[in-house]
Design a protein around this motif. Structure first.
Motif, mmCIF file in Angstrom:
data_model
loop_
_atom_site.group_PDB
_atom_site.id
_atom_site.type_symbol
_atom_site.label_atom_id
_atom_site.label_comp_id
_atom_site.label_asym_id
_atom_site.label_seq_id
_atom_site.Cartn_x
_atom_site.Cartn_y
_atom_site.Cartn_z
ATOM 1 N N LYS A 361 0.828 -1.202 0.000
ATOM 2 C CA LYS A 361 0.000 0.000 0.000
ATOM 3 C C LYS A 361 0.863 1.253 0.000
ATOM 4 O O LYS A 361 0.601 2.214 -0.744
ATOM 5 C CB LYS A 361 -0.928 -0.009 1.215
ATOM 6 N N TYR A 362 1.906 1.263 0.834
ATOM 7 C CA TYR A 362 2.830 2.406 0.865
ATOM 8 C C TYR A 362 3.557 2.540 -0.466
ATOM 9 O O TYR A 362 3.755 3.650 -0.978
ATOM 10 C CB TYR A 362 3.834 2.228 1.999
ATOM 11 N N GLU A 365 1.323 4.172 -2.938
ATOM 12 C CA GLU A 365 1.192 5.605 -2.644
ATOM 13 C C GLU A 365 2.369 6.397 -3.203
ATOM 14 O O GLU A 365 2.197 7.473 -3.787
ATOM 15 C CB GLU A 365 1.080 5.826 -1.134
ATOM 16 N N ASN A 368 2.084 6.565 -6.949
ATOM 17 C CA ASN A 368 1.049 7.531 -7.319
ATOM 18 C C ASN A 368 1.549 8.965 -7.203
ATOM 19 O O ASN A 368 1.234 9.824 -8.040
ATOM 20 C CB ASN A 368 -0.190 7.338 -6.447
ATOM 21 N N GLN A 369 2.298 9.260 -6.146
ATOM 22 C CA GLN A 369 2.850 10.606 -5.981
ATOM 23 C C GLN A 369 3.744 10.970 -7.154
ATOM 24 O O GLN A 369 3.677 12.090 -7.689
ATOM 25 C CB GLN A 369 3.638 10.686 -4.668
#
Length: 471
Positions: A361-362, A365, A368-369
């Protein structure tokens, strides 16, 4: 201690002082001519208005919030942004008093070397967090004062102006027939700025001696390199909150010169391209502008990187963009330069390396950033096919990471069954001897960790985000 009468006074109060010193009616009072001592007193009362605005509590609070938002490393004193708030609460009054009395001494900046894509190194100077707040406070007050003087063709570090606006302006000039580009590269601009020239330009607009003195102190505060102090007799440290404004003040002289010659140009900080209609004109402009920059501004032009070229030359790069000719529409268009694409792919590869032991999940993220930031920056460029390929490759590498994180055959079998594979195939494929990248490309993961599942998990699609933000 004698208090300064200047604080809070305005022009109306000065007029009242003049009237109060006069004899007789108002008309006679206004004819009164002050003595030299009285003129000094009146000047003294009115010379600190800009400094007052800089040291205003609300302005300092806004500066503090911006420094916290920017984050960043500690300076030479080791103070972090987490420690900054408490320090300012305890010492704000003492700091502002030292600034008013010209006793404040900025600390040296911490020299940091950042590797550049071409193999060189960019020298950054990291001020202490306290000095970053003061520089930001100065910038917030001086930026509106100077911004009105800047050229419409200047886009770097200015309110409500962005890199994509500079690219669109350049495309307008190219498509108007100005197809020859003079690309002038300033060598180590931030390290070669002449202090006296810069301060002279600032003092033409800012007549507050305390502010002038404070800015010069930041210019000569020095740098610390491996515990060794070095004076800065020239240059402005790249990395300080005040440096972007100072660079625009210096290079605004170049903008005015180019404008007076009627040249079409676009500048973003120290990146500047000039567009003309012929190769002969381009070479003439290259010679004359180079001479002006070196003789009048005291800066250095890197002749090995400066060039005369056409927009669709593969080596032509401006703000990370390249350009190409759409022969169907007979128009020049922008796209991410191949070096920018290579850098983006490398960063994605680092975020999807198989030995990075972080939660998926991290990991998503962080991916995505990176995608949001890169696509948002290059949204004015044409890159649909490129993004489609990058999407596919990113999903493959993420599947590879997930497979590696499952580690054991037991975990792989259990997760494959959860994702819909029958027990027989799950058992068989969980013991596969194929490498992780081959498994990621195969039906084993493409039919279980599908594109739709990755989307539901939160992974952003480059092409879908581009379609959303493309202008």
């Amino acid at each position: 201690m004698k208090t300064r009468k200047s604080e809070g006074l305005n022009n109306f109060i000065v007029i009242e002082i003049l009237i109060g010193r006069g004899k007789g009616p108002l008309a006679e009072a206004l004819k009164w001519i002050p003595t030299s001592r009285e003129r000094k007193e009146i000047t003294y009362m009115n010379e600190f208005t800009i400094l007052d605005k800089i040291l205003d509590r609300n302005n300092l609070n806004d500066a503090y919030k911006q420094v916290i938002k920017n984050k960043g490393a500690a300076g030479v004193d080791g103070m972090t942004i987490d420690e900054l708030g408490g320090y300012l609460v305890r010492n704000r009054e003492e700091i502002t008093l030292e600034i008013r009395e010209r006793r404040y001494k900025p600390q040296p900046v911490l020299r940091v070397e950042i590797p550049k894509p071409d193999g060189g190194k960019r020298l950054l100077g990291i001020p202490t967090v306290v000095d970053r707040v003061i520089q930001q406070a100065i910038s917030q007050i001086l930026t509106p004062i100077f911004d009105g003087q800047f050229s419409d063709n200047s886009y770097g570090f200015r309110p409500r102006r962005y890199a994509e606006m500079a690219i669109l302006k350049a495309l307008d000039y190219m498509n108007d027939g100005y197809e020859w580009i003079v690309d002038i590269d300033l060598e180590r601009f931030f390290d070669t700025v002449n202090h006296d020239r810069l301060m002279n330009l600032i003092s033409r607009t800012v007549d507050d001696g305390d502010v002038i003195s404070l800015i010069r102190k930041y210019l000569v505060s020095g740098v610390q390199i491996n515990d060794e102090y070095k004076e800065t007799v020239i240059g402005t440290p790249q990395g300080g909150n005040l440096s972007p404004l100072l660079s625009n003040i210096m290079l605004n002289e170049l903008d005015k010169e180019l404008g007076s010659r009627g040249l079409r140009f676009v500048r973003y900080a120290d990146d500047c391209i000039i567009m003309v209609k012929s190769e002969m004109s381009a070479r003439r402009v290259m010679r004359s502008v180079t001479r002006y920059i070196e003789e009048k501004l005291g800066l250095v032009v890197n002749m090995t990187k400066s060039k005369v070229t056409k927009p669709n030359n593969p080596d032509m790069k401006f703000l990370g963009f390249g350009f190409f000719r759409d022969y169907q529409n007979r128009l020049y268009k922008a796209k991410p330069h191949r070096k920018s694409v290579e850098s983006f792919k490398y960063k994605l590869k680092q975020l999807t390396r198989r030995n990075w032991s972080v939660d998926t999940k991290y990991q998503v993220e962080r991916i995505n950033q990176l995608i949001r930031g890169w696509v948002n920056y290059f949204k004015v460029g044409h890159m649909k096919k490129l993004l489609t390929r990058i999407d596919s490759h990113t999903r493959v590498r993420l599947r590879m990471c997930i497979w590696k994180k499952w580690k054991t055959a037991k975990n792989r079998r259990k997760n494959l069954i959860k994702l819909g594979m029958n027990k027989y195939n799950a058992y068989k494929n969980s013991h596969s001897s194929k490498g992780a990248i081959r498994i990621a490309y195969s039906w084993i993961l493409t039919t279980t960790i599908t594109n739709e599942r990755l989307t539901r998990f939160g992974l952003i699609s480059c092409i879908e985000h581009y379609n959303k933000v493309h202008v």
